[in-house]
Design a protein around this motif. Structure first.
Motif, PDB file in Angstrom:
ATOM      1  N   ALA A 232      19.320  -6.931  32.040  1.00 42.96           N
ATOM      2  CA  ALA A 232      19.658  -6.787  30.616  1.00 42.96           C
ATOM      3  C   ALA A 232      20.455  -5.524  30.320  1.00 42.96           C
ATOM      4  O   ALA A 232      20.112  -4.433  30.779  1.00 42.96           O
ATOM      5  N   PRO A 233      21.534  -5.646  29.518  1.00 42.93           N
ATOM      6  CA  PRO A 233      22.222  -4.465  28.990  1.00 42.93           C
ATOM      7  C   PRO A 233      21.423  -3.869  27.836  1.00 42.93           C
ATOM      8  O   PRO A 233      20.418  -4.438  27.389  1.00 42.93           O
ATOM      9  N   ARG A 234      21.884  -2.718  27.321  1.00 43.90           N
ATOM     10  CA  ARG A 234      21.243  -2.142  26.141  1.00 43.90           C
ATOM     11  C   ARG A 234      21.491  -3.022  24.912  1.00 43.90           C
ATOM     12  O   ARG A 234      20.648  -3.155  24.048  1.00 43.90           O
ATOM     13  N   ALA A 235      22.690  -3.613  24.860  1.00 42.59           N
ATOM     14  CA  ALA A 235      23.053  -4.469  23.727  1.00 42.59           C
ATOM     15  C   ALA A 235      22.284  -5.788  23.760  1.00 42.59           C
ATOM     16  O   ALA A 235      21.849  -6.239  24.823  1.00 42.59           O
ATOM     17  N   ARG A 236      22.124  -6.385  22.578  1.00 40.63           N
ATOM     18  CA  ARG A 236      21.590  -7.746  22.515  1.00 40.63           C
ATOM     19  C   ARG A 236      22.637  -8.700  23.076  1.00 40.63           C
ATOM     20  O   ARG A 236      23.842  -8.483  22.926  1.00 40.63           O
ATOM     21  N   VAL A 237      22.184  -9.741  23.771  1.00 38.78           N
ATOM     22  CA  VAL A 237      23.110 -10.721  24.341  1.00 38.78           C
ATOM     23  C   VAL A 237      22.971 -12.041  23.579  1.00 38.78           C
ATOM     24  O   VAL A 237      21.865 -12.578  23.452  1.00 38.78           O
ATOM     25  N   ARG A 238      24.086 -12.539  23.053  1.00 43.99           N
ATOM     26  CA  ARG A 238      24.111 -13.820  22.329  1.00 43.99           C
ATOM     27  C   ARG A 238      24.841 -14.845  23.189  1.00 43.99           C
ATOM     28  O   ARG A 238      26.021 -14.674  23.494  1.00 43.99           O
ATOM     29  N   LEU A 239      24.138 -15.886  23.580  1.00 37.82           N
ATOM     30  CA  LEU A 239      24.670 -16.871  24.512  1.00 37.82           C
ATOM     31  C   LEU A 239      25.320 -18.053  23.803  1.00 37.82           C
ATOM     32  O   LEU A 239      25.064 -18.320  22.627  1.00 37.82           O
ATOM     33  N   ASN A 240      26.145 -18.776  24.569  1.00 34.83           N
ATOM     34  CA  ASN A 240      26.767 -20.030  24.111  1.00 34.83           C
ATOM     35  C   ASN A 240      27.470 -19.858  22.770  1.00 34.83           C
ATOM     36  O   ASN A 240      27.368 -20.715  21.883  1.00 34.83           O
ATOM     37  N   ALA A 241      28.182 -18.745  22.642  1.00 33.37           N
ATOM     38  CA  ALA A 241      28.875 -18.451  21.383  1.00 33.37           C
ATOM     39  C   ALA A 241      30.086 -19.361  21.221  1.00 33.37           C
ATOM     40  O   ALA A 241      31.013 -19.338  22.045  1.00 33.37           O
ATOM     41  N   ALA A 242      30.084 -20.165  20.165  1.00 29.95           N
ATOM     42  CA  ALA A 242      31.205 -21.060  19.893  1.00 29.95           C
ATOM     43  C   ALA A 242      32.346 -20.313  19.213  1.00 29.95           C
ATOM     44  O   ALA A 242      33.512 -20.728  19.279  1.00 29.95           O
TER      45      ALA A 242
END
Length: 315
Positions: A232-242
């Motif tokens: 994991a990075p420090r940033a939040r990860v948002r997947l499957n971004a359209a």
């Protein structure tokens, strides 16, 4: 833990000798494999292995992979099987780890197995790693050379960004070509895929000439790399971004406008090699969210999506 001076070693004869001497002395040495950089310690020394957990901040219930230079030495510490030989013939040296019953007289530190009666073993393909293992002439426990749960390192600079002052040395062998941790296959019963990686389930089934089961996420930890929140990075990860949202750092796949593109030509091998490096770069921008476009869930894409889902998991 107390601050120490972390040396950077070249992958030449002098550097390899110094790295091997450090390992014999119970020190921690990070080194490149074809997958990611590993944080190595003599797998037979309790104190050295304990230092891995301390330096990484790694939970002690999370077992470690042990690396070997040759098959003869490896077979001395685990119960070898016909299935294991088929896998070794097909994929070793290479990015695949086997989990097998550990022999009672293996000499491997109990800290490596985290209380399990099995051992995760691998023969890496990287010539730098193999040269170091031959020079050391013994088993080396080596999880990824990063702080526990954070993005895996594919360059020496990534190692130093998280572990400088916590380990004794890093051998700079350049970028890792595969870029994803090894596939892990359990062979203590029915062959079971415990962690996806560069060697796919279909390739394993073909080599074994038998079906391969898959580990369920609710099962107890039986191999490295199974903790839900990981890579994991420090940033939040948002997947499957359209589509991208304002202020996000953007990680694309295929032809599209984005900050960094895993593979504009939709090549999953290229995407795997770039994944951790690009997550490191986007995290360094200070963005609060990294948005990732969809990755096909086929072949190597299964392993890429596994790492991304762990990077995006609630912490």
């Amino acid at each position: 833990m107390s601050q120490i001076t972390t040396r950077t070693l070249a992958p030449d004869a002098a550097g390899l000798t110094e790295a091997a001497d450090l390992l014999h002395a119970g020190a921690l040495v990070a080194f490149p494999t074809e997958t990611v950089y590993g944080l190595g310690a003599d797998a037979r020394q309790d104190h050295a292995v304990a230092r891995i957990y301390e330096a990484k901040g790694r939970p002690s219930f999370n077992p470690l992979i042990v690396h070997f230079a040759d098959l003869d030495r490896l077979r001395q510490v685990v119960d070898w099987t016909d299935a294991a030989q088929k896998i070794a013939d097909a994929f070793w040296p290479g990015p695949l780890t086997l989990v097998l019953p550990v022999k009672p007289d293996s000499g491997i530190s109990k800290l490596v197995t985290a209380g399990l009666d099995t051992l995760a073993v691998r023969m890496p393909a990287s010539e730098v790693a193999r040269s170091l293992l031959r020079r050391f002439d013994g088993p080396v426990a080596a999880p990824s050379a990063n702080r526990s749960g954070q993005i895996s390192p594919t360059r020496a600079a990534h190692v130093l960004s998280g572990l400088d002052g916590r380990i004794d040395a890093v051998m700079d062998g350049g970028p890792c070509p595969v870029g994803l941790e090894s596939t892990i296959l359990g062979l203590t019963g029915v062959p079971t895929l415990l962690r996806p990686g560069g060697i796919t389930l279909d390739q394993i089934a073909k080599a074994l000439e038998a079906p391969v089961a898959e580990r369920k996420g609710t099962e107890a930890i039986s191999a490295p790399g199974q903790i839900r929140s990981h890579y994991a990075p420090r940033a939040r990860v948002r997947l499957n971004a359209a589509e991208w949202e304002p202020g996000e750092a953007t990680l694309g796949f295929g032809p599209m406008p984005c900050d960094l593109n895993l593979s504009a030509s939709e090549d999953l091998t290229e995407a795997a090699a770039n994944l951790f490096e690009y997550l490191h770069r986007l995290d360094a921008t200070g963005a609060r969210t990294i948005a990732v476009s969809p990755i096909p869930h086929v072949g190597l894409g299964i392993a890429i999506n596994d790492r991304l889902s762990r990077a995006a998991a609630e912490r």
